[in-house]
Design a protein around this motif. Sequence first.
Motif, PDB file in Angstrom:
ATOM      1  N   LEU A 108     -25.655  12.716  42.630  1.00 29.22           N
ATOM      2  CA  LEU A 108     -26.702  13.579  43.161  1.00 29.22           C
ATOM      3  C   LEU A 108     -27.694  13.960  42.062  1.00 29.22           C
ATOM      4  CD1 LEU A 108     -27.809  15.269  45.519  1.00 29.22           C
ATOM      5  CD2 LEU A 108     -26.293  17.128  44.777  1.00 29.22           C
ATOM      6  N   LYS A 109     -27.169  14.239  40.869  1.00 27.83           N
ATOM      7  CA  LYS A 109     -28.023  14.664  39.761  1.00 27.83           C
ATOM      8  C   LYS A 109     -29.023  13.582  39.378  1.00 27.83           C
ATOM      9  CE  LYS A 109     -27.797  16.542  35.069  1.00 27.83           C
ATOM     10  NZ  LYS A 109     -26.893  16.939  33.954  1.00 27.83           N
ATOM     11  N   LYS A 110     -28.545  12.340  39.204  1.00 29.28           N
ATOM     12  CA  LYS A 110     -29.437  11.238  38.843  1.00 29.28           C
ATOM     13  C   LYS A 110     -30.475  10.987  39.937  1.00 29.28           C
ATOM     14  CE  LYS A 110     -26.453   8.588  35.723  1.00 29.28           C
ATOM     15  NZ  LYS A 110     -25.763   7.295  35.503  1.00 29.28           N
ATOM     16  N   GLY A 111     -30.019  11.059  41.179  1.00 28.28           N
ATOM     17  CA  GLY A 111     -30.918  10.819  42.304  1.00 28.28           C
ATOM     18  C   GLY A 111     -32.050  11.826  42.339  1.00 28.28           C
ATOM     19  N   ILE A 112     -31.718  13.107  42.211  1.00 34.06           N
ATOM     20  CA  ILE A 112     -32.732  14.157  42.238  1.00 34.06           C
ATOM     21  C   ILE A 112     -33.674  14.029  41.040  1.00 34.06           C
ATOM     22  CG2 ILE A 112     -33.106  16.643  42.038  1.00 34.06           C
ATOM     23  CD1 ILE A 112     -30.612  17.044  43.725  1.00 34.06           C
ATOM     24  N   CYS A 113     -33.102  13.698  39.869  1.00 34.85           N
ATOM     25  CA  CYS A 113     -33.931  13.529  38.662  1.00 34.85           C
ATOM     26  C   CYS A 113     -34.944  12.400  38.844  1.00 34.85           C
ATOM     27  CB  CYS A 113     -33.053  13.246  37.449  1.00 34.85           C
ATOM     28  SG  CYS A 113     -32.200  14.703  36.813  1.00 34.85           S
ATOM     29  N   LEU A 114     -34.517  11.299  39.461  1.00 35.14           N
ATOM     30  CA  LEU A 114     -35.423  10.177  39.696  1.00 35.14           C
ATOM     31  C   LEU A 114     -36.532  10.559  40.670  1.00 35.14           C
ATOM     32  CD1 LEU A 114     -33.030   7.090  39.884  1.00 35.14           C
ATOM     33  CD2 LEU A 114     -34.865   7.461  38.242  1.00 35.14           C
ATOM     34  N   ILE A 115     -36.162  11.315  41.709  1.00 35.60           N
ATOM     35  CA  ILE A 115     -37.157  11.743  42.693  1.00 35.60           C
ATOM     36  C   ILE A 115     -38.186  12.666  42.043  1.00 35.60           C
ATOM     37  CG2 ILE A 115     -37.514  13.126  44.777  1.00 35.60           C
ATOM     38  CD1 ILE A 115     -34.779  12.069  45.763  1.00 35.60           C
ATOM     39  N   ILE A 116     -37.713  13.624  41.248  1.00 37.82           N
ATOM     40  CA  ILE A 116     -38.615  14.555  40.554  1.00 37.82           C
ATOM     41  C   ILE A 116     -39.494  13.803  39.556  1.00 37.82           C
ATOM     42  CG2 ILE A 116     -38.722  16.484  38.935  1.00 37.82           C
ATOM     43  CD1 ILE A 116     -36.202  17.582  40.265  1.00 37.82           C
ATOM     44  N   PHE A 117     -38.881  12.852  38.824  1.00 39.16           N
ATOM     45  CA  PHE A 117     -39.622  12.062  37.838  1.00 39.16           C
ATOM     46  C   PHE A 117     -40.732  11.267  38.521  1.00 39.16           C
ATOM     47  CE2 PHE A 117     -40.246   8.043  35.534  1.00 39.16           C
ATOM     48  CZ  PHE A 117     -40.624   8.537  34.283  1.00 39.16           C
ATOM     49  N   GLU A 118     -40.408  10.646  39.651  1.00 38.37           N
ATOM     50  CA  GLU A 118     -41.399   9.851  40.389  1.00 38.37           C
ATOM     51  C   GLU A 118     -42.572  10.725  40.841  1.00 38.37           C
ATOM     52  OE1 GLU A 118     -41.649   6.941  44.318  1.00 38.37           O
ATOM     53  OE2 GLU A 118     -40.041   8.414  44.135  1.00 38.37           O
ATOM     54  N   CYS A 119     -42.267  11.890  41.417  1.00 40.02           N
ATOM     55  CA  CYS A 119     -43.323  12.790  41.901  1.00 40.02           C
ATOM     56  C   CYS A 119     -44.187  13.293  40.752  1.00 40.02           C
ATOM     57  CB  CYS A 119     -42.696  13.977  42.640  1.00 40.02           C
ATOM     58  SG  CYS A 119     -41.844  13.518  44.166  1.00 40.02           S
ATOM     59  N   ALA A 120     -43.553  13.622  39.622  1.00 40.68           N
ATOM     60  CA  ALA A 120     -44.286  14.135  38.466  1.00 40.68           C
ATOM     61  C   ALA A 120     -45.218  13.076  37.895  1.00 40.68           C
ATOM     62  CB  ALA A 120     -43.311  14.614  37.393  1.00 40.68           C
ATOM     63  N   ILE A 121     -44.723  11.841  37.775  1.00 49.64           N
ATOM     64  CA  ILE A 121     -45.543  10.757  37.227  1.00 49.64           C
ATOM     65  C   ILE A 121     -46.728  10.459  38.140  1.00 49.64           C
ATOM     66  CG2 ILE A 121     -45.585   8.281  36.751  1.00 49.64           C
ATOM     67  CD1 ILE A 121     -44.355   9.976  34.537  1.00 49.64           C
ATOM     68  N   LEU A 122     -46.494  10.447  39.458  1.00 52.67           N
ATOM     69  CA  LEU A 122     -47.580  10.196  40.404  1.00 52.67           C
ATOM     70  C   LEU A 122     -48.669  11.251  40.264  1.00 52.67           C
ATOM     71  CD1 LEU A 122     -45.641   9.151  43.643  1.00 52.67           C
ATOM     72  CD2 LEU A 122     -47.169   7.718  42.283  1.00 52.67           C
ATOM     73  N   LEU A 123     -48.245  12.500  40.120  1.00 51.99           N
ATOM     74  CA  LEU A 123     -49.201  13.595  39.994  1.00 51.99           C
ATOM     75  C   LEU A 123     -49.986  13.496  38.682  1.00 51.99           C
ATOM     76  CD1 LEU A 123     -50.252  16.165  41.314  1.00 51.99           C
ATOM     77  CD2 LEU A 123     -48.476  17.439  40.108  1.00 51.99           C
ATOM     78  N   ILE A 124     -49.273  13.217  37.588  1.00 49.38           N
ATOM     79  CA  ILE A 124     -49.924  13.117  36.274  1.00 49.38           C
ATOM     80  C   ILE A 124     -50.901  11.946  36.243  1.00 49.38           C
ATOM     81  CG2 ILE A 124     -49.530  12.603  33.831  1.00 49.38           C
ATOM     82  CD1 ILE A 124     -46.856  14.127  34.099  1.00 49.38           C
ATOM     83  N   VAL A 125     -50.467  10.799  36.763  1.00 49.25           N
ATOM     84  CA  VAL A 125     -51.323   9.606  36.775  1.00 49.25           C
ATOM     85  C   VAL A 125     -52.574   9.858  37.610  1.00 49.25           C
ATOM     86  CG1 VAL A 125     -51.498   7.245  37.649  1.00 49.25           C
ATOM     87  CG2 VAL A 125     -49.510   7.921  36.308  1.00 49.25           C
ATOM     88  N   GLY A 126     -52.385  10.497  38.757  1.00 48.59           N
ATOM     89  CA  GLY A 126     -53.520  10.781  39.625  1.00 48.59           C
ATOM     90  C   GLY A 126     -54.514  11.719  38.988  1.00 48.59           C
ATOM     91  N   LEU A 127     -54.032  12.792  38.406  1.00 41.00           N
ATOM     92  CA  LEU A 127     -54.911  13.795  37.802  1.00 41.00           C
ATOM     93  C   LEU A 127     -55.594  13.269  36.540  1.00 41.00           C
ATOM     94  CD1 LEU A 127     -52.727  17.006  38.218  1.00 41.00           C
ATOM     95  CD2 LEU A 127     -54.731  16.347  39.547  1.00 41.00           C
ATOM     96  N   SER A 128     -54.986  12.285  35.880  1.00 41.53           N
ATOM     97  CA  SER A 128     -55.559  11.749  34.640  1.00 41.53           C
ATOM     98  C   SER A 128     -56.802  10.902  34.884  1.00 41.53           C
ATOM     99  CB  SER A 128     -54.508  10.913  33.900  1.00 41.53           C
ATOM    100  OG  SER A 128     -54.244   9.707  34.616  1.00 41.53           O
ATOM    101  N   GLY A 129     -56.980  10.441  36.125  1.00 43.90           N
ATOM    102  CA  GLY A 129     -58.142   9.609  36.436  1.00 43.90           C
ATOM    103  C   GLY A 129     -57.907   8.126  36.247  1.00 43.90           C
ATOM    104  N   ILE A 130     -56.695   7.734  35.896  1.00 48.22           N
ATOM    105  CA  ILE A 130     -56.386   6.320  35.669  1.00 48.22           C
ATOM    106  C   ILE A 130     -56.623   5.497  36.937  1.00 48.22           C
ATOM    107  CG2 ILE A 130     -54.497   4.702  35.215  1.00 48.22           C
ATOM    108  CD1 ILE A 130     -53.336   6.741  33.283  1.00 48.22           C
ATOM    109  N   LEU A 131     -56.382   6.095  38.089  1.00 45.54           N
ATOM    110  CA  LEU A 131     -56.467   5.358  39.338  1.00 45.54           C
ATOM    111  C   LEU A 131     -57.890   5.019  39.771  1.00 45.54           C
ATOM    112  CD1 LEU A 131     -53.697   7.174  41.424  1.00 45.54           C
ATOM    113  CD2 LEU A 131     -53.531   5.018  40.189  1.00 45.54           C
ATOM    114  N   VAL A 132     -58.884   5.519  39.068  1.00 46.07           N
ATOM    115  CA  VAL A 132     -60.267   5.179  39.428  1.00 46.07           C
ATOM    116  C   VAL A 132     -60.789   4.010  38.602  1.00 46.07           C
ATOM    117  CG1 VAL A 132     -60.795   7.505  40.214  1.00 46.07           C
ATOM    118  CG2 VAL A 132     -61.267   6.883  37.849  1.00 46.07           C
ATOM    119  N   THR A 133     -59.910   3.354  37.848  1.00 43.91           N
ATOM    120  CA  THR A 133     -60.285   2.144  37.114  1.00 43.91           C
ATOM    121  C   THR A 133     -59.413   0.994  37.595  1.00 43.91           C
ATOM    122  OG1 THR A 133     -58.694   2.447  35.293  1.00 43.91           O
ATOM    123  CG2 THR A 133     -60.835   3.544  35.101  1.00 43.91           C
TER     124      THR A 133
END
Length: 266
Positions: A28-53
């Motif tokens: 359960l711990k690894k699963g939740i960590c992966l889910i949180i990691f995925e959501c955090a990375i998506l948010l950081i990548v989106g806010l950084s502006g990388i997705l507009v290139t």
Amino acid sequence: MNKKRSPFLAATLSVIAPGLGHIYAGSLKKGICLIIFECAILLIVGLSGILVTFHGILLFILAVFIFYLFSVISSARLALKNKQFGLKPYNRWYWYLCIWSILAIGSHLVMTYRTQLFGYQIYQVTANSMKPRLQTGDVIMVTARYSHPKVGDVVAFHTPLNEKVIYVKRIAATGSDTISIRNGTVFRNGKIEKTLEVPKNQREKPFSISMSTRHIPKGYVFLLGDWRDNSLDSRFYGIIPARDILGKAQYVWISPDAGRIGKIIK
């Protein structure tokens, strides 16, 4: 109750949602960590502006592929390891469905409000008024982080004709400018505007050859299509408020013509 974990099912659940396979396989711990990691990375990548290139998108797709591959292999190995696994309260199908539903709803909301969150939007070109720069079927990436209209920029915007329809044209004049067309050539503030030059065979009709001088008030823009003879633009529906501009077109994201994918829009 002990029940063997299936590597295939763990891998399948990881494909559906990284982290879900680990929860199924007993961590359960690894699963939740992966889910949180995925959501955090998506948010950081989106806010950084990388997705507009375009290159940013390619790197993002590669990173997502690696992340999913890691999740699939890791969960399958964990399932093989737990041959005699004592079922936990969270090892029930309805919990998996609940977690997946929350992630699916979250993903839908993020994509729905991606303009506000990440500063970009995608639109499909449905006409040839910007040909050859843009062609019917092109899906373009538009950055919403755009606040200073500039002559020559290709932008997406709403028109007074139908607020539900999104047009893509080139800015020909901004506030305080004057604009006119003589012998098919665009003049801005009394001088030839070279950024608006188009081939002669795209400006042969009377309304493309001549237009009387128009004065653009502050806070407004005048827009033209590159294919002047085949463009419904400010010559017909007038100037539009700069606030109605949705963003600047950056590049072709998807196209029926594979050779156009990634083409920068200038």
